[in-house]
Design a protein around this motif. Structure first.
Motif, PDB file in Angstrom:
ATOM      1  N   LYS A   1       0.834  -1.209   0.000  1.00 35.44           N
ATOM      2  CA  LYS A   1       0.000   0.000   0.000  1.00 35.44           C
ATOM      3  C   LYS A   1       0.865   1.255   0.000  1.00 35.44           C
ATOM      4  CE  LYS A   1      -3.964  -1.015   2.455  1.00 35.44           C
ATOM      5  NZ  LYS A   1      -4.905  -0.936   3.535  1.00 35.44           N
ATOM      6  N   SER A   2       1.882   1.260   0.832  1.00 32.36           N
ATOM      7  CA  SER A   2       2.784   2.403   0.941  1.00 32.36           C
ATOM      8  C   SER A   2       3.508   2.652  -0.390  1.00 32.36           C
ATOM      9  CB  SER A   2       3.783   2.137   2.066  1.00 32.36           C
ATOM     10  OG  SER A   2       4.706   3.171   2.143  1.00 32.36           O
ATOM     11  N   TYR A   3       3.996   1.586  -1.023  1.00 29.71           N
ATOM     12  CA  TYR A   3       4.665   1.662  -2.330  1.00 29.71           C
ATOM     13  C   TYR A   3       3.704   2.243  -3.371  1.00 29.71           C
ATOM     14  CZ  TYR A   3       6.378  -0.349  -6.777  1.00 29.71           C
ATOM     15  OH  TYR A   3       6.766  -0.556  -8.082  1.00 29.71           O
ATOM     16  N   TYR A   4       2.486   1.734  -3.410  1.00 30.12           N
ATOM     17  CA  TYR A   4       1.466   2.194  -4.350  1.00 30.12           C
ATOM     18  C   TYR A   4       1.144   3.678  -4.123  1.00 30.12           C
ATOM     19  CZ  TYR A   4      -3.215   2.608  -6.423  1.00 30.12           C
ATOM     20  OH  TYR A   4      -4.310   3.015  -7.142  1.00 30.12           O
ATOM     21  N   GLN A   5       0.967   4.051  -2.861  1.00 34.67           N
ATOM     22  CA  GLN A   5       0.610   5.444  -2.559  1.00 34.67           C
ATOM     23  C   GLN A   5       1.727   6.409  -2.929  1.00 34.67           C
ATOM     24  OE1 GLN A   5      -0.635   4.665   1.467  1.00 34.67           O
ATOM     25  NE2 GLN A   5      -2.757   4.294   0.841  1.00 34.67           N
ATOM     26  N   GLU A   6       2.973   5.948  -2.853  1.00 36.18           N
ATOM     27  CA  GLU A   6       4.107   6.780  -3.277  1.00 36.18           C
ATOM     28  C   GLU A   6       4.061   6.997  -4.797  1.00 36.18           C
ATOM     29  OE1 GLU A   6       7.427   9.176  -3.103  1.00 36.18           O
ATOM     30  OE2 GLU A   6       6.059   8.551  -1.517  1.00 36.18           O
ATOM     31  N   ILE A   7       3.699   5.973  -5.543  1.00 39.05           N
ATOM     32  CA  ILE A   7       3.547   6.101  -6.998  1.00 39.05           C
ATOM     33  C   ILE A   7       2.417   7.096  -7.297  1.00 39.05           C
ATOM     34  CG2 ILE A   7       2.861   4.885  -9.121  1.00 39.05           C
ATOM     35  CD1 ILE A   7       5.560   3.812  -8.257  1.00 39.05           C
ATOM     36  N   ILE A   8       1.294   6.929  -6.621  1.00 35.65           N
ATOM     37  CA  ILE A   8       0.131   7.810  -6.820  1.00 35.65           C
ATOM     38  C   ILE A   8       0.502   9.261  -6.507  1.00 35.65           C
ATOM     39  CG2 ILE A   8      -2.184   8.360  -5.923  1.00 35.65           C
ATOM     40  CD1 ILE A   8      -2.106   5.917  -7.817  1.00 35.65           C
ATOM     41  N   ARG A   9       1.248   9.452  -5.435  1.00 43.87           N
ATOM     42  CA  ARG A   9       1.645  10.803  -5.017  1.00 43.87           C
ATOM     43  C   ARG A   9       2.478  11.494  -6.098  1.00 43.87           C
ATOM     44  NH1 ARG A   9       5.607  13.367  -3.202  1.00 43.87           N
ATOM     45  NH2 ARG A   9       7.071  11.663  -2.952  1.00 43.87           N
ATOM     46  N   GLN A  10       3.319  10.740  -6.795  1.00 46.70           N
ATOM     47  CA  GLN A  10       4.204  11.329  -7.803  1.00 46.70           C
ATOM     48  C   GLN A  10       3.578  11.432  -9.197  1.00 46.70           C
ATOM     49  OE1 GLN A  10       8.434   9.979  -7.670  1.00 46.70           O
ATOM     50  NE2 GLN A  10       7.649   8.552  -6.135  1.00 46.70           N
ATOM     51  N   ALA A  11       2.459  10.746  -9.409  1.00 51.32           N
ATOM     52  CA  ALA A  11       1.830  10.748 -10.736  1.00 51.32           C
ATOM     53  C   ALA A  11       1.324  12.145 -11.098  1.00 51.32           C
ATOM     54  CB  ALA A  11       0.682   9.736 -10.772  1.00 51.32           C
ATOM     55  N   ASP A  12       1.297  12.415 -12.390  1.00 43.59           N
ATOM     56  CA  ASP A  12       0.832  13.723 -12.867  1.00 43.59           C
ATOM     57  C   ASP A  12      -0.684  13.814 -12.914  1.00 43.59           C
ATOM     58  OD1 ASP A  12       3.467  15.016 -13.730  1.00 43.59           O
ATOM     59  OD2 ASP A  12       3.559  13.041 -14.678  1.00 43.59           O
ATOM     60  N   PHE A  13      -1.345  12.679 -13.035  1.00 41.45           N
ATOM     61  CA  PHE A  13      -2.808  12.654 -13.087  1.00 41.45           C
ATOM     62  C   PHE A  13      -3.278  11.322 -12.510  1.00 41.45           C
ATOM     63  CE2 PHE A  13      -6.899  11.778 -15.101  1.00 41.45           C
ATOM     64  CZ  PHE A  13      -7.561  12.976 -14.889  1.00 41.45           C
ATOM     65  N   VAL A  14      -4.271  11.392 -11.625  1.00 40.22           N
ATOM     66  CA  VAL A  14      -4.833  10.174 -11.004  1.00 40.22           C
ATOM     67  C   VAL A  14      -6.349  10.313 -11.003  1.00 40.22           C
ATOM     68  CG1 VAL A  14      -4.945   8.743  -8.925  1.00 40.22           C
ATOM     69  CG2 VAL A  14      -2.815   9.931  -9.504  1.00 40.22           C
ATOM     70  N   GLU A  15      -7.021   9.262 -11.460  1.00 40.85           N
ATOM     71  CA  GLU A  15      -8.481   9.268 -11.485  1.00 40.85           C
ATOM     72  C   GLU A  15      -8.955   7.818 -11.465  1.00 40.85           C
ATOM     73  OE1 GLU A  15     -11.709  10.724 -10.877  1.00 40.85           O
ATOM     74  OE2 GLU A  15     -10.638  12.369 -11.859  1.00 40.85           O
ATOM     75  N   SER A  16     -10.147   7.621 -10.929  1.00 45.15           N
ATOM     76  CA  SER A  16     -10.783   6.305 -10.965  1.00 45.15           C
ATOM     77  C   SER A  16     -11.803   6.315 -12.099  1.00 45.15           C
ATOM     78  CB  SER A  16     -11.467   6.023  -9.634  1.00 45.15           C
ATOM     79  OG  SER A  16     -12.217   4.842  -9.734  1.00 45.15           O
ATOM     80  N   ILE A  17     -11.783   5.297 -12.930  1.00 44.04           N
ATOM     81  CA  ILE A  17     -12.663   5.272 -14.105  1.00 44.04           C
ATOM     82  C   ILE A  17     -14.121   5.113 -13.700  1.00 44.04           C
ATOM     83  CG2 ILE A  17     -13.237   3.949 -16.189  1.00 44.04           C
ATOM     84  CD1 ILE A  17     -10.115   3.494 -16.399  1.00 44.04           C
ATOM     85  N   THR A  18     -14.419   4.223 -12.753  1.00 45.71           N
ATOM     86  CA  THR A  18     -15.822   4.015 -12.384  1.00 45.71           C
ATOM     87  C   THR A  18     -16.264   4.883 -11.206  1.00 45.71           C
ATOM     88  OG1 THR A  18     -15.324   2.119 -10.960  1.00 45.71           O
ATOM     89  CG2 THR A  18     -15.864   1.654 -13.278  1.00 45.71           C
ATOM     90  N   LYS A  19     -15.343   5.534 -10.557  1.00 46.99           N
ATOM     91  CA  LYS A  19     -15.627   6.487  -9.468  1.00 46.99           C
ATOM     92  C   LYS A  19     -16.434   5.885  -8.314  1.00 46.99           C
ATOM     93  CE  LYS A  19     -15.245  10.558 -12.435  1.00 46.99           C
ATOM     94  NZ  LYS A  19     -14.156   9.979 -13.131  1.00 46.99           N
ATOM     95  N   ARG A  20     -16.219   4.577  -8.070  1.00 46.25           N
ATOM     96  CA  ARG A  20     -16.830   3.912  -6.925  1.00 46.25           C
ATOM     97  C   ARG A  20     -15.938   2.732  -6.544  1.00 46.25           C
ATOM     98  NH1 ARG A  20     -19.614   2.048 -11.494  1.00 46.25           N
ATOM     99  NH2 ARG A  20     -19.887  -0.212 -11.532  1.00 46.25           N
TER     100      ARG A  20
END
Length: 186
Positions: free
Chosen positions: A92-111
């Protein structure tokens, strides 16, 4: 090609359960070689869905390449909200670090996850939005990338959608070259 979807096997499908596994180095090196040449040709966005394995390793490669190519950007378009919810703390920590550095983050289904159709929707959406695909895949070892590949092949026939493969043979050649280079140094 301005945008490319990068995917491949999940780490467990490759028998990799440790980020320090030697194979991760070679997989990332192969991804880097392909992305570097694509950036030289105008690639601007790498899109992943954030799944463990090839996709998150590709994110690490993008972050490293940004030092040389600051125009390169990473989008993480997850199939559903909180996809990391059931993962272990270190993952989870590894994933969240990737998310933090990404230029754009979105969920396709938004749920949050509620049915497997969300995964199909993710595949369809990303293939529709990208200009091409980079896929680590072995024709003799079907796995999770097969679903992406089926959709990409339909778009390849219809629109000339480029599919760039990294195969086991590509990885073997890379390993041999690296080992040969190390022998030259010694």
């Amino acid at each position: 090609m301005k945008t490319i979807v990068v995917s491949g096997y999940k780490s467990h499908e490759l028998g990799i359960f440790d980020q320090k596994h030697q194979s991760v180095y070679y997989i990332k090196k192969a991804i880097e070689q392909r992305l570097r040449s694509l950036v030289e040709e105008g690639l601007e966005w790498v899109i992943i869905s954030g799944q463990l394995g090839v996709e998150l390793w590709a994110a690490e490669v993008v972050f490293a390449l940004k030092e040389e190519y600051p125009q390169l950007q990473l989008a993480v378009l997850t199939p559903f909200l909180q996809q990391e919810e059931r993962w272990g703390d270190a993952t989870k920590s590894y994933y969240q670090e990737i998310i933090r550095q990404a230029d754009f983050v979105e969920s396709i289904t938004k749920r949050p996850y509620d049915n497997p159709a969300q995964l199909r929707q993710k595949n369809e959406f990303l293939i529709a939005k990208a200009d091409g695909m980079l896929l680590l895949y072995d024709e003799e070892k079907p796995g999770s990338p097969t679903y992406y590949l089926e959709l990409a092949k339909i778009r390849e026939v219809r629109d000339g959608f480029p599919i760039i493969f990294i195969t086991p043979t590509d990885l073997d050649i890379l390993v041999q070259e690296e080992q040969h280079d190390q022998l030259d140094v010694e």
